[in-house]
Design an enzyme around this catalytic site. Structure first.
Site, PDB file in Angstrom:
ATOM      1  N   PRO A   1       0.795  -1.212   0.000  1.00 18.14           N
ATOM      2  CA  PRO A   1       0.000   0.000   0.000  1.00 18.14           C
ATOM      3  C   PRO A   1       0.826   1.259   0.000  1.00 18.14           C
ATOM      4  O   PRO A   1       1.544   1.530   0.953  1.00 18.14           O
ATOM      5  CB  PRO A   1      -0.769  -0.090   1.317  1.00 18.14           C
ATOM      6  CG  PRO A   1      -0.030  -1.097   2.142  1.00 18.14           C
ATOM      7  CD  PRO A   1       1.142  -1.556   1.359  1.00 18.14           C
ATOM      8  N   GLU A   2       0.682   2.011  -1.022  1.00 18.64           N
ATOM      9  CA  GLU A   2       1.185   3.377  -1.031  1.00 18.64           C
ATOM     10  C   GLU A   2      -0.034   4.258  -0.808  1.00 18.64           C
ATOM     11  O   GLU A   2      -1.120   3.752  -0.540  1.00 18.64           O
ATOM     12  CB  GLU A   2       1.903   3.658  -2.355  1.00 18.64           C
ATOM     13  CG  GLU A   2       3.008   2.621  -2.595  1.00 18.64           C
ATOM     14  CD  GLU A   2       3.814   2.830  -3.869  1.00 18.64           C
ATOM     15  OE1 GLU A   2       3.974   3.980  -4.276  1.00 18.64           O
ATOM     16  OE2 GLU A   2       4.268   1.835  -4.447  1.00 18.64           O
TER      17      GLU A   2
END
Length: 271
Positions: free
Chosen positions: A2-3
């Site tokens: 997850p960015e």
DNA sequence: CAGTGGGCCTGAGTGC
DNA sequence: TGCACTCAGGCCCACT
């Protein structure tokens, strides 16, 4: 996984559904990156006031304190009226009056941390050093320029560090530098203002576009409803080593920067 | 002080 | 088929 886009997509996918819920029970699995920081039972009875995001953290506001959720490398969140029996990688669960919130995280680089408020030392430790929010008005070109000029680190690594601007992880760092035609190893302070502006615009555009696309699903990312993203179909360089550059046809190259793989076009991004 | 690199974990993929 | 090895979306912290 997850960015920033994936975390924001996750937030949007259950913020309304969980707001107003009352915590009825809590289940914890194996230890995550940091201890919860409170007795899980003390959360029972808390009311959920809302769900915000800061950088790659989700902030679940409660009537007594808040929970900071981080998805690490492999975390994902589900929220549904009910969920199947927890698996071995489901390490945190809030059963609420409006549904079950579950954190699934095989590698356990993620975390759920309780803080009494935003001035809580733990909240300050985790959130205090974060840079500007790239999708907010707070993210200004002059401040971005000043942040880059203050560092002689390689621009890719400065972006990943999140001290200037948050949320740009390994995938999007390669993508934005490609769009701005900046070589990833360039010392941040040596980038001219025209290229800094191109980078600033690329960060805003790429992250916003990735949120629209539901994030990037390389292996296992899905939002709180279980839906995957499709931004991976739009990457220009990430994961495309040896494939022709979409602009000039030169084979995309890769190299390591601080243990992380960087993808770039040797022609478009010549130092 | 700024900058670099090790380490945290597990699972998937590759090559022998 | 099995084993050893490498690699993966993040980030803190010890070290130089």
């Amino acid at each position: 996984m997850p960015e920033l886009p994936e975390v924001e997509v996750t937030r949007r996918s259950f913020a309304l559904e969980i707001t107003g819920a009352r915590v009825e029970s809590v289940r914890v699995g194996k230890p995550l990156r940091w201890p919860l920081g409170c007795d899980p039972q003390s959360l029972v009875g808390c009311k959920v006031l809302g769900l915000r995001r800061r950088g790659k953290y989700l902030l679940l506001d409660l009537n007594r304190g808040l929970l900071l959720l981080h998805l690490g490398m492999s975390g994902s969140v589900r929220f549904a009226p009910s969920l199947p029996v927890p698996g071995v990688h489901d390490h945190f669960e809030l059963l609420t009056s409006q549904g079950v919130l579950r954190l699934h995280d095989p590698r356990r680089f993620g975390a759920v941390v309780y803080a009494s408020g935003e001035q809580d030392p733990m909240a300050i430790k985790l959130l205090g050093g974060l840079g500007m929010e790239p999708l907010s008005d707070q993210f200004s070109l002059p401040a971005f320029l000043a942040g880059l000029q203050a560092s002689r680190a390689a621009i890719k690594q400065l972006l990943l560090a999140g001290r200037v601007v948050v949320g740009v992880g390994n995938i999007y760092a390669s993508e934005v530098l490609f769009l701005a035609k900046i070589h990833p190893a360039t010392a941040a302070s040596s980038i001219g203002s025209t290229q800094v502006q191109a980078l600033y615009l690329a960060i805003r555009e790429v992250l916003a576009r990735a949120v629209e696309a539901g994030g990037t699903t390389l292996r296992d990312f899905s939002n709180a409803n279980g839906m995957t993203g499709h931004f991976q179909q739009e990457t220009h360089v990430y994961g495309r080593d040896n494939a022709p550059c979409h602009f000039c046809g030169t084979p995309i190259g890769l190299f390591k920067q601080g243990q992380r793989t960087t993808y770039f076009c040797p022609q478009c991004q010549s130092a």
